[in-house]
Design an enzyme around this catalytic site. Structure first.
Site, PDB file in Angstrom:
ATOM      1  N   HIS A  62       0.820  -1.215   0.000  1.00  0.00           N
ATOM      2  CA  HIS A  62       0.000   0.000   0.000  1.00  0.00           C
ATOM      3  C   HIS A  62       0.854   1.265   0.000  1.00  0.00           C
ATOM      4  CE1 HIS A  62      -3.223  -2.684   2.033  1.00  0.00           C
ATOM      5  NE2 HIS A  62      -3.407  -2.646   0.733  1.00  0.00           N
ATOM      6  N   HIS A  63       2.153   1.123  -0.338  1.00  0.00           N
ATOM      7  CA  HIS A  63       2.973   2.349  -0.303  1.00  0.00           C
ATOM      8  C   HIS A  63       2.486   3.348  -1.342  1.00  0.00           C
ATOM      9  CE1 HIS A  63       4.910   0.498  -3.766  1.00  0.00           C
ATOM     10  NE2 HIS A  63       5.549   1.624  -3.991  1.00  0.00           N
ATOM     11  N   ARG A  64       1.831   2.824  -2.369  1.00  0.00           N
ATOM     12  CA  ARG A  64       1.118   3.679  -3.320  1.00  0.00           C
ATOM     13  C   ARG A  64      -0.237   3.047  -3.587  1.00  0.00           C
ATOM     14  NH1 ARG A  64       5.081   6.548  -7.752  1.00  0.00           N
ATOM     15  NH2 ARG A  64       6.517   7.332  -6.201  1.00  0.00           N
ATOM     16  N   LYS A  68      -2.597  -2.604  -7.813  1.00  0.00           N
ATOM     17  CA  LYS A  68      -2.903  -3.002  -9.192  1.00  0.00           C
ATOM     18  C   LYS A  68      -2.338  -4.376  -9.491  1.00  0.00           C
ATOM     19  CE  LYS A  68      -4.034  -1.480 -13.485  1.00  0.00           C
ATOM     20  NZ  LYS A  68      -4.781  -2.743 -13.534  1.00  0.00           N
ATOM     21  N   LYS A  92       7.449  -4.495 -10.136  1.00  0.00           N
ATOM     22  CA  LYS A  92       7.242  -4.156 -11.552  1.00  0.00           C
ATOM     23  C   LYS A  92       6.777  -2.704 -11.695  1.00  0.00           C
ATOM     24  CE  LYS A  92       5.250  -7.628 -13.395  1.00  0.00           C
ATOM     25  NZ  LYS A  92       4.282  -8.628 -13.830  1.00  0.00           N
ATOM     26  N   ASP A  97       7.879   2.882 -13.206  1.00  0.00           N
ATOM     27  CA  ASP A  97       7.327   4.168 -12.757  1.00  0.00           C
ATOM     28  C   ASP A  97       5.840   4.325 -13.047  1.00  0.00           C
ATOM     29  OD1 ASP A  97       9.594   5.310 -11.570  1.00  0.00           O
ATOM     30  OD2 ASP A  97      10.420   5.844 -13.540  1.00  0.00           O
ATOM     31  N   LYS A 104      -2.686  -8.866  -6.706  1.00  0.00           N
ATOM     32  CA  LYS A 104      -3.027  -9.938  -7.639  1.00  0.00           C
ATOM     33  C   LYS A 104      -4.264 -10.650  -7.123  1.00  0.00           C
ATOM     34  CE  LYS A 104      -1.206 -11.506 -11.488  1.00  0.00           C
ATOM     35  NZ  LYS A 104      -0.426 -10.716 -12.460  1.00  0.00           N
ATOM     36  N   SER A 360      -2.070  -0.506 -18.933  1.00  0.00           N
ATOM     37  CA  SER A 360      -3.197  -0.445 -17.994  1.00  0.00           C
ATOM     38  C   SER A 360      -3.220   0.921 -17.291  1.00  0.00           C
ATOM     39  CB  SER A 360      -3.078  -1.536 -16.936  1.00  0.00           C
ATOM     40  OG  SER A 360      -3.617  -2.746 -17.408  1.00  0.00           O
TER      41      SER A 360
END
Ligand code: NAD
Length: 469
Positions: A62-64, A68, A92, A97, A104, A360
């Site tokens: 969850h650092h960002r 996804k 990845k 970036d 997943k 994506s």
């Protein structure tokens, strides 16, 4: 085959690189662990009977946010596998970036055993379960296709999300890999395969690296073997063939074929469609076992099916000079050591198959901005370019042909911008991991280098948050 599970294999690779970075142990642990693991079981009525479906969604980091990562349908799906795939997504996203944490999902089923209606029921229920837990949404967690899923499943998910969140203005960004007609983006379908092509093409431009492998630079005439002719494998093979390489071997579930003179990817695909199998393709040799394809004579081997296919038992029989990891985790940590010893160059999954998440990301941006890429500037650029061409013609007194004018004047369509963004991403990211590999003597492989690059970026996010001052 492997003493380590898939997740343990990823952790082993992580630890090798973590030791190089010098970050504090606690911070490294926080980067490595899975933040949320949701194991669910839900009932679906199939042919009049209740069936319990087992599924997972893992948010590795969850650092960002949003997190996804794709959703896999396979009868072998398990928690360890989904955790491994989620953690690879974190690294990845950092390497290329894109501003997401990794995630997943997986549903333990063989899609071939269900009708489309049954799969729709299961997919919609899975999406509803994720909604209940606040684990689906454009700012929360954004799935995409993976093994066994595609645009159809993504359109069921978005429709379920919109039904449960009426009026959500950004709701179509809750999932990517949607059909273009359902708020998807041109170029997503082939993005992973095209990214694999761009990545390996870039690696083959470095003269010193190619010389060390006994290869020339460029792709022209290079012999390529591809395992798996699904989304990623098919498009990878197709772009390599178009790029001048020779596809000499293809492996699928039912068997494998080899032809040193080269196979035509589309014709093999059509042959499989017509006969139900790739074997007995005209002029090609049928291999004894499907896994034999991995051990054939070639320059570049592209495993594009599933994890752990190259392991301690078969690694020493690999003849390829370059392994391009189109699939996630095709080489076990033990095999990685053996192949590095043998001098094989492995272009790691967490970089090489990042084309899918890159496009994506573009799709998600399109959904949030509610405008197709190229819509605003295409005609403007065309008009400006026309004026430049007219001025050149006036000043030189020379008239360009219609096709020359068209090529110079054309403004970008969505697909042009998507492919340009993907190419830029794959080239830049390769240079960043290659630089780490070549300049840090402790990063002794591209995989280690890729992990170091990813860990450093994620660590700097945590440091910026002030959690680990
Ligand atoms: P897919 O379901 O479209 O295709 C996979 C193909 O591999 C199928 O045709 C299947 O029959 C074949 N296969 C299975 N086992 C095999 C074996 N032992 N030998 C040969 N062929 C075999 O899946 P996909 O989306 O192409 O995913 C393939 C890999 O790429 C997975 O590891 C996935 O995680 C990874 N990946 C996919 C994407 C994406 O955008 N779809 C993005 C990044 C990574």
């Amino acid at each position: 085959m492997s003493n380590l599970s898939f997740f343990e294999s990823v952790e082993k690779n992580f630890e090798k690189a973590a030791a190089i970075t010098g970050h504090p142990r606690g911070l490294l642990d926080q980067i490595r662990v899975c933040n949320s693991v949701y194991h669910m079981k839900f009932p679906v009525k199939i042919k009049g009977e209740f069936k319990v479906i087992e599924a997972w969604r893992v948010q590795h980091s969850h650092h960002r946010t949003p997190t996804k990562g794709g959703i896999r349908y396979d009868s072998m799906v398990n928690e360890d596998e989904v955790m491994a795939l989620a953690s690879l997504m974190t690294y990845k996203c950092a390497i290329v970036d894109v501003p997401f944490g990794g995630a997943k999902g997986g549903i333990k089923l063989n899609p071939k055993e269900f009708t489309a209606e049954e799969l729709e029921k299961i997919t919609r229920r899975y999406a509803a379960e994720l909604c209940k837990k606040q684990m689906l949404g454009p700012g929360l967690d954004v799935p995409a296709p993976d093994y066994g899923t595609g645009e159809r499943e993504m359109s069921w998910i978005v429709d379920t999300y919109m039904a449960l969140n009426p009026g959500s203005v950004d709701g179509y960004g809750c999932v990517t890999g949607k059909p273009v007609t359902q708020h998807g983006i041109n170029g997503r379908r082939e993005a992973t395969g095209l990214g694999v092509f761009y990545g390996i093409r870039e690696a083959c431009k470095f003269g010193d690296d190619m010389q060390a492998l006994g290869l020339t630079t460029g792709l022209e005439g290079k012999k390529v073997v591809v395992q798996g002719l699904g989304n990623v494998g098919y498009y990878s093979a197709k772009f390599f063939q178009e790029g001048g390489a020779k596809i000499v071997g293809i492996g699928e579930f039912e068997g494998a074929i080899y032809d040193a003179n080269g196979l035509d990817v589309d014709q093999v695909f059509q042959h499989r469609k017509a006969t139900g199998s790739i074997i007995n393709y005209p002029n090609a040799i049928n291999l004894n076992k499907t896994s034999d394809v991995l051990e054939q004579e070639c320059d570049i081997l592209i495993p594009a099916a599933l994890e752990n296919v190259i392991h301690s038992d078969n690694a020493s029989r690999i003849k390829a000079k370059i392994i391009g990891e189109a699939a996630n985790g095709p080489v076990t940590a033990e095999a990685d050591d053996i192949l590095n010893e043998m001098g094989v160059m492995i272009i790691p999954d967490m970089y090489l198959n990042a084309g899918g998440v890159t496009v994506s990301y573009f799709e998600w941006l399109k959904n949030l901005s509610h405008v197709r890429f190229g819509r605003l500037q295409k005609r403007f650029e065309q008009a400006s370019n026309t004026k430049i061409v007219e001025t050149i013609e006036k000043l030189t007194g020379k008239q360009l042909t219609d096709s020359e004018v068209d090529a110079l004047v054309k403004g970008p369509d969505e697909i042009d911008l998507v492919r340009s963004g993907l190419e830029e991403t794959m080239i830049n990211s390769y240079h960043s991991i290659h630089h780490e590999w070549k300049t840090n003597p402790r990063s002794n492989s591209l995989r280690s280098a890729a992990f170091v690059v990813a860990i450093n970026k994620i660590a700097s996010d945590y440091e910026a948050l002030g959690i680990f001052p």
